[in-house]
Design a protein around this motif. Structure first.
Motif, PDB file in Angstrom:
ATOM      1  N   THR A   2     -57.647 -30.319 -46.837  1.00 31.42           N
ATOM      2  CA  THR A   2     -57.716 -29.481 -45.649  1.00 31.42           C
ATOM      3  C   THR A   2     -56.403 -29.518 -44.879  1.00 31.42           C
ATOM      4  O   THR A   2     -55.955 -28.488 -44.378  1.00 31.42           O
ATOM      5  CB  THR A   2     -58.870 -29.925 -44.738  1.00 31.42           C
ATOM      6  N   LEU A   3     -55.765 -30.671 -44.780  1.00 30.46           N
ATOM      7  CA  LEU A   3     -54.480 -30.768 -44.101  1.00 30.46           C
ATOM      8  C   LEU A   3     -53.445 -29.879 -44.786  1.00 30.46           C
ATOM      9  O   LEU A   3     -52.650 -29.208 -44.117  1.00 30.46           O
ATOM     10  CB  LEU A   3     -54.007 -32.224 -44.066  1.00 30.46           C
ATOM     11  N   PHE A   4     -53.479 -29.849 -46.101  1.00 29.77           N
ATOM     12  CA  PHE A   4     -52.591 -28.972 -46.858  1.00 29.77           C
ATOM     13  C   PHE A   4     -52.911 -27.509 -46.552  1.00 29.77           C
ATOM     14  O   PHE A   4     -52.005 -26.683 -46.436  1.00 29.77           O
ATOM     15  CB  PHE A   4     -52.719 -29.258 -48.363  1.00 29.77           C
ATOM     16  N   GLY A   5     -54.166 -27.173 -46.390  1.00 30.38           N
ATOM     17  CA  GLY A   5     -54.572 -25.810 -46.030  1.00 30.38           C
ATOM     18  C   GLY A   5     -54.046 -25.418 -44.662  1.00 30.38           C
ATOM     19  O   GLY A   5     -53.576 -24.301 -44.464  1.00 30.38           O
ATOM     20  N   TYR A   6     -54.123 -26.330 -43.708  1.00 30.77           N
ATOM     21  CA  TYR A   6     -53.565 -26.067 -42.380  1.00 30.77           C
ATOM     22  C   TYR A   6     -52.066 -25.801 -42.470  1.00 30.77           C
ATOM     23  O   TYR A   6     -51.535 -24.882 -41.851  1.00 30.77           O
ATOM     24  CB  TYR A   6     -53.794 -27.244 -41.435  1.00 30.77           C
ATOM     25  N   PHE A   7     -51.384 -26.650 -43.236  1.00 27.55           N
ATOM     26  CA  PHE A   7     -49.940 -26.520 -43.388  1.00 27.55           C
ATOM     27  C   PHE A   7     -49.571 -25.192 -44.047  1.00 27.55           C
ATOM     28  O   PHE A   7     -48.688 -24.470 -43.571  1.00 27.55           O
ATOM     29  CB  PHE A   7     -49.375 -27.692 -44.204  1.00 27.55           C
ATOM     30  N   MET A   8     -50.228 -24.858 -45.147  1.00 25.06           N
ATOM     31  CA  MET A   8     -49.915 -23.623 -45.865  1.00 25.06           C
ATOM     32  C   MET A   8     -50.260 -22.396 -45.035  1.00 25.06           C
ATOM     33  O   MET A   8     -49.511 -21.411 -45.014  1.00 25.06           O
ATOM     34  CB  MET A   8     -50.629 -23.588 -47.216  1.00 25.06           C
ATOM     35  N   GLY A   9     -51.394 -22.434 -44.344  1.00 24.23           N
ATOM     36  CA  GLY A   9     -51.758 -21.326 -43.466  1.00 24.23           C
ATOM     37  C   GLY A   9     -50.754 -21.160 -42.347  1.00 24.23           C
ATOM     38  O   GLY A   9     -50.356 -20.040 -42.006  1.00 24.23           O
ATOM     39  N   ARG A  78     -61.004 -24.603 -34.518  1.00 23.96           N
ATOM     40  CA  ARG A  78     -61.433 -24.556 -35.924  1.00 23.96           C
ATOM     41  C   ARG A  78     -62.903 -24.858 -36.166  1.00 23.96           C
ATOM     42  O   ARG A  78     -63.506 -24.246 -37.028  1.00 23.96           O
ATOM     43  CB  ARG A  78     -60.539 -25.416 -36.791  1.00 23.96           C
ATOM     44  N   PRO A  79     -63.547 -25.775 -35.444  1.00 24.66           N
ATOM     45  CA  PRO A  79     -64.968 -26.004 -35.735  1.00 24.66           C
ATOM     46  C   PRO A  79     -65.824 -24.769 -35.444  1.00 24.66           C
ATOM     47  O   PRO A  79     -66.821 -24.537 -36.106  1.00 24.66           O
ATOM     48  CB  PRO A  79     -65.356 -27.156 -34.813  1.00 24.66           C
ATOM     49  N   VAL A  80     -65.398 -23.969 -34.487  1.00 25.20           N
ATOM     50  CA  VAL A  80     -66.175 -22.792 -34.091  1.00 25.20           C
ATOM     51  C   VAL A  80     -65.935 -21.618 -35.030  1.00 25.20           C
ATOM     52  O   VAL A  80     -66.865 -20.919 -35.424  1.00 25.20           O
ATOM     53  CB  VAL A  80     -65.814 -22.377 -32.642  1.00 25.20           C
ATOM     54  N   PHE A  81     -64.647 -21.392 -35.413  1.00 22.75           N
ATOM     55  CA  PHE A  81     -64.309 -20.179 -36.132  1.00 22.75           C
ATOM     56  C   PHE A  81     -64.172 -20.332 -37.644  1.00 22.75           C
ATOM     57  O   PHE A  81     -64.834 -19.644 -38.405  1.00 22.75           O
ATOM     58  CB  PHE A  81     -63.016 -19.574 -35.574  1.00 22.75           C
ATOM     59  N   GLU A  84     -63.481 -25.999 -42.214  1.00 23.22           N
ATOM     60  CA  GLU A  84     -62.523 -26.842 -42.939  1.00 23.22           C
ATOM     61  C   GLU A  84     -62.170 -26.300 -44.329  1.00 23.22           C
ATOM     62  O   GLU A  84     -61.558 -26.993 -45.108  1.00 23.22           O
ATOM     63  CB  GLU A  84     -63.104 -28.258 -43.080  1.00 23.22           C
ATOM     64  N   ASN A  85     -62.558 -25.097 -44.650  1.00 24.73           N
ATOM     65  CA  ASN A  85     -62.299 -24.533 -45.967  1.00 24.73           C
ATOM     66  C   ASN A  85     -60.812 -24.201 -46.140  1.00 24.73           C
ATOM     67  O   ASN A  85     -60.231 -23.455 -45.359  1.00 24.73           O
ATOM     68  CB  ASN A  85     -63.150 -23.281 -46.173  1.00 24.73           C
ATOM     69  N   PHE A  86     -60.219 -24.735 -47.198  1.00 19.65           N
ATOM     70  CA  PHE A  86     -58.801 -24.562 -47.502  1.00 19.65           C
ATOM     71  C   PHE A  86     -58.419 -23.090 -47.599  1.00 19.65           C
ATOM     72  O   PHE A  86     -57.433 -22.640 -47.023  1.00 19.65           O
ATOM     73  CB  PHE A  86     -58.500 -25.296 -48.820  1.00 19.65           C
ATOM     74  N   TYR A  87     -59.187 -22.313 -48.340  1.00 20.10           N
ATOM     75  CA  TYR A  87     -58.848 -20.913 -48.592  1.00 20.10           C
ATOM     76  C   TYR A  87     -58.957 -20.052 -47.336  1.00 20.10           C
ATOM     77  O   TYR A  87     -58.217 -19.089 -47.183  1.00 20.10           O
ATOM     78  CB  TYR A  87     -59.719 -20.352 -49.714  1.00 20.10           C
ATOM     79  N   ALA A  92     -56.247 -16.731 -43.343  1.00 26.46           N
ATOM     80  CA  ALA A  92     -55.922 -16.509 -41.923  1.00 26.46           C
ATOM     81  C   ALA A  92     -54.406 -16.402 -41.740  1.00 26.46           C
ATOM     82  O   ALA A  92     -53.919 -15.488 -41.059  1.00 26.46           O
ATOM     83  CB  ALA A  92     -56.481 -17.631 -41.063  1.00 26.46           C
ATOM     84  N   GLY A  93     -53.650 -17.296 -42.339  1.00 21.96           N
ATOM     85  CA  GLY A  93     -52.194 -17.236 -42.246  1.00 21.96           C
ATOM     86  C   GLY A  93     -51.632 -15.991 -42.897  1.00 21.96           C
ATOM     87  O   GLY A  93     -50.719 -15.347 -42.365  1.00 21.96           O
ATOM     88  N   LEU A  94     -52.174 -15.619 -44.041  1.00 26.52           N
ATOM     89  CA  LEU A  94     -51.720 -14.421 -44.744  1.00 26.52           C
ATOM     90  C   LEU A  94     -51.998 -13.168 -43.929  1.00 26.52           C
ATOM     91  O   LEU A  94     -51.144 -12.283 -43.828  1.00 26.52           O
ATOM     92  CB  LEU A  94     -52.399 -14.336 -46.114  1.00 26.52           C
ATOM     93  N   ILE A  95     -53.165 -13.078 -43.340  1.00 26.86           N
ATOM     94  CA  ILE A  95     -53.509 -11.914 -42.521  1.00 26.86           C
ATOM     95  C   ILE A  95     -52.561 -11.807 -41.328  1.00 26.86           C
ATOM     96  O   ILE A  95     -52.064 -10.722 -41.008  1.00 26.86           O
ATOM     97  CB  ILE A  95     -54.982 -11.974 -42.073  1.00 26.86           C
ATOM     98  N   LEU A  96     -52.281 -12.917 -40.667  1.00 29.59           N
ATOM     99  CA  LEU A  96     -51.349 -12.895 -39.540  1.00 29.59           C
ATOM    100  C   LEU A  96     -49.955 -12.446 -39.987  1.00 29.59           C
ATOM    101  O   LEU A  96     -49.298 -11.659 -39.295  1.00 29.59           O
ATOM    102  CB  LEU A  96     -51.282 -14.271 -38.879  1.00 29.59           C
ATOM    103  N   ALA A  97     -49.491 -12.907 -41.139  1.00 24.34           N
ATOM    104  CA  ALA A  97     -48.182 -12.498 -41.646  1.00 24.34           C
ATOM    105  C   ALA A  97     -48.170 -11.013 -41.994  1.00 24.34           C
ATOM    106  O   ALA A  97     -47.218 -10.298 -41.666  1.00 24.34           O
ATOM    107  CB  ALA A  97     -47.803 -13.333 -42.865  1.00 24.34           C
TER     108      ALA A  97
END
Length: 120
Positions: A2-9, A78-81, A84-87, A92-97
């Motif tokens: 999950t930490l890697f997901g946060y970083f990549m996002g 994050r708990p609300v929206f 903890e799912n990596f993808y 989310a990061g891709l959509i923002l970009a």
């Protein structure tokens, strides 16, 4: 994982900042087919090419503030929206970009077209 997901996002959400900095400090010198913002408006002549890249760099840098802030807000909530799912974080990061690229392209097209028509 999950930490890697946060970083990549976050890295994807920051892509507009990276692209804006590249265009600001290393813009393409000449009209080409491999590097830069290639629209009908920017490819008309060298003057509109240079102007379009200045406008796009500024648009990307301004949008990156909002993109990074939005991603940080998602992290806080994050708990609300998103959970903890990596993808989900990658998407989310891709959509923002992608939103940033679309906004910057539209702004560049409109302003460069107006610039060309005014200076013709």
């Amino acid at each position: 994982m999950t930490l890697f997901g946060y970083f990549m996002g976050g890295l994807l959400a920051s892509a507009t900042l990276i692209a804006g900095l590249i265009l600001k400090f290393a813009p393409p010198k000449n009209i080409n087919d491999s590097y830069g913002i290639r629209t009908k408006a920017t490819a008309r002549n060298q003057e509109t090419w240079d102007y379009g890249h200045r406008i796009c760099a500024n648009a990307l840098l301004i949008y990156s503030i909002f993109s990074i802030a939005a991603f940080a807000t998602l992290l806080i909530l994050r708990p609300v929206f998103l959970g903890e799912n990596f993808y989900v974080w990658l998407i989310a990061g891709l959509i923002l970009a992608l939103i940033g690229v679309v906004i910057a392209t539209i702004i560049t097209q409109v302003k460069t077209t107006n610039f060309y028509n005014k200076n013709r």
